[in-house]
Scaffold this motif. Structure first.
Motif, PDB file in Angstrom:
ATOM      1  N   UNK A 138       9.238   2.047  27.800  1.00 19.00           N
ATOM      2  CA  UNK A 138      10.220   3.081  28.101  1.00 19.00           C
ATOM      3  C   UNK A 138      10.028   4.327  27.252  1.00 19.00           C
ATOM      4  N   UNK A 139      10.478   5.441  27.786  1.00 20.96           N
ATOM      5  CA  UNK A 139      10.516   6.687  27.019  1.00 20.96           C
ATOM      6  C   UNK A 139      11.854   6.863  26.326  1.00 20.96           C
ATOM      7  N   UNK A 140      12.792   5.983  26.611  1.00 20.91           N
ATOM      8  CA  UNK A 140      14.151   6.117  26.081  1.00 20.91           C
ATOM      9  C   UNK A 140      14.518   4.897  25.261  1.00 20.91           C
ATOM     10  N   UNK A 141      13.832   4.741  24.162  1.00 27.25           N
ATOM     11  CA  UNK A 141      14.059   3.572  23.320  1.00 27.25           C
ATOM     12  C   UNK A 141      15.021   3.812  22.178  1.00 27.25           C
ATOM     13  N   UNK A 142      15.906   4.818  22.302  1.00 24.49           N
ATOM     14  CA  UNK A 142      16.847   5.105  21.222  1.00 24.49           C
ATOM     15  C   UNK A 142      16.132   5.566  19.977  1.00 24.49           C
ATOM     16  N   UNK A 143      16.440   4.930  18.835  1.00 19.64           N
ATOM     17  CA  UNK A 143      15.787   5.290  17.582  1.00 19.64           C
ATOM     18  C   UNK A 143      14.294   5.033  17.599  1.00 19.64           C
ATOM     19  N   UNK A 144      13.859   4.133  18.481  1.00 16.16           N
ATOM     20  CA  UNK A 144      12.420   3.852  18.596  1.00 16.16           C
ATOM     21  C   UNK A 144      11.679   4.950  19.368  1.00 16.16           C
ATOM     22  N   UNK A 164       6.458   1.768  18.420  1.00 15.63           N
ATOM     23  CA  UNK A 164       7.511   2.775  18.546  1.00 15.63           C
ATOM     24  C   UNK A 164       7.055   4.160  18.098  1.00 15.63           C
ATOM     25  N   UNK A 165       7.863   5.173  18.496  1.00 17.01           N
ATOM     26  CA  UNK A 165       7.672   6.591  18.136  1.00 17.01           C
ATOM     27  C   UNK A 165       6.430   7.198  18.773  1.00 17.01           C
ATOM     28  N   UNK A 166       5.947   6.615  19.873  1.00 16.63           N
ATOM     29  CA  UNK A 166       4.759   7.172  20.536  1.00 16.63           C
ATOM     30  C   UNK A 166       5.102   8.484  21.252  1.00 16.63           C
ATOM     31  N   UNK A 167       4.093   9.204  21.657  1.00 21.05           N
ATOM     32  CA  UNK A 167       4.303  10.515  22.282  1.00 21.05           C
ATOM     33  C   UNK A 167       4.792  10.407  23.712  1.00 21.05           C
ATOM     34  N   UNK A 168       5.566  11.385  24.121  1.00 21.67           N
ATOM     35  CA  UNK A 168       6.033  11.436  25.509  1.00 21.67           C
ATOM     36  C   UNK A 168       4.847  11.580  26.468  1.00 21.67           C
TER      37      UNK A 168
END
Length: 222
Positions: A138-144, A164-168
């Motif tokens: 997902x692109x919408x992982x909250x804090x991730x 986590x924190x990968x680029x859009x």
């Protein structure tokens, strides 16, 4: 005695030296050293017939096959299952935060770090640590932020890895996709609760308890 001496001179001195006439001796010597000898020739009669070899009448046969060699029957050996793992990033030694207690780097960031932060560079590949099946993407992982989770079977255990924190726009896999170790699944970015481009990797078992993914990988990869 004089007669005997005459015989000795006559038989031991070369013939060219016997003549008392110097001019005659010189002529004889020149004749003996002459190089103007006629070359040898061979006359072949015109009646001799020249034979011609006919090549069209020859055939080439293949050599007979070698005798059969009897080989004892070989039983197929059982093939063991080899579990392969891989680092999730290039330059895995570039780490900004390790697993465990830490000073929170930002407001809302945890003081008990559940993963390890790899700083391989913005936009560099993120790879699956082992073969498995994607269970979250997902692109919408909250804090991730942009995140992916993969479930693996490693050494008879069910283990999940979280990226986590990968680029859009960098996610390359969706839920249900099968991946192999080292396969690129995304790219490093700075989405969600992040202070800079990095990969946050978490790993946990079926109990959901996080463990040190770096130590787990290092034990297998060195």
């Amino acid at each position: 005695m004089a007669f005997a001496g005459g015989i000795l001179v006559t038989t031991s001195v070369p013939a060219l030296a016997i003549s008392s006439n110097p001019a005659q001796s010189s002529a004889l010597a020149s004749s003996a050293r002459s190089d103007n000898l006629d070359s040898q020739t061979l006359d072949v009669s015109a009646a001799v017939e020249v034979a011609t070899i006919e090549t069209d009448g020859y055939t080439v046969e293949a050599p007979p096959p070698p005798p059969p060699v009897e080989v004892a029957e070989v039983q197929a050996a059982p093939v063991g299952v080899l579990t392969s793992v891989a680092w999730p990033v290039l330059y895995p030694d570039r780490i900004s935060d390790r697993f465990g207690p830490r000073i929170a780097p930002c407001s809302g960031c945890s003081t008990d770090h559940d993963g390890v932060d790899f700083n391989s560079g913005d936009g560099t590949p993120v790879m699956a640590v082992a073969a498995g099946t994607v269970i979250s993407s997902t692109d919408a992982g909250g804090g991730y932020g942009v995140m992916i989770e993969i479930e693996h079977q490693v050494d008879g255990e069910t283990i999940t890895s979280l990226y986590a924190h990968m680029g859009y726009g960098s996610r390359l896999v969706d839920v249900g996709d099968a991946v192999v170790a080292g396969q690129q699944i995304g790219s490093i970015g700075s989405t969600g609760q992040s202070t800079g481009a990095h990969l946050h990797l978490e790993m946990y078992g079926i109990d959901g308890v996080r463990f040190d993914g770096y130590a787990w990988l290092a034990a297998r990869l060195g």
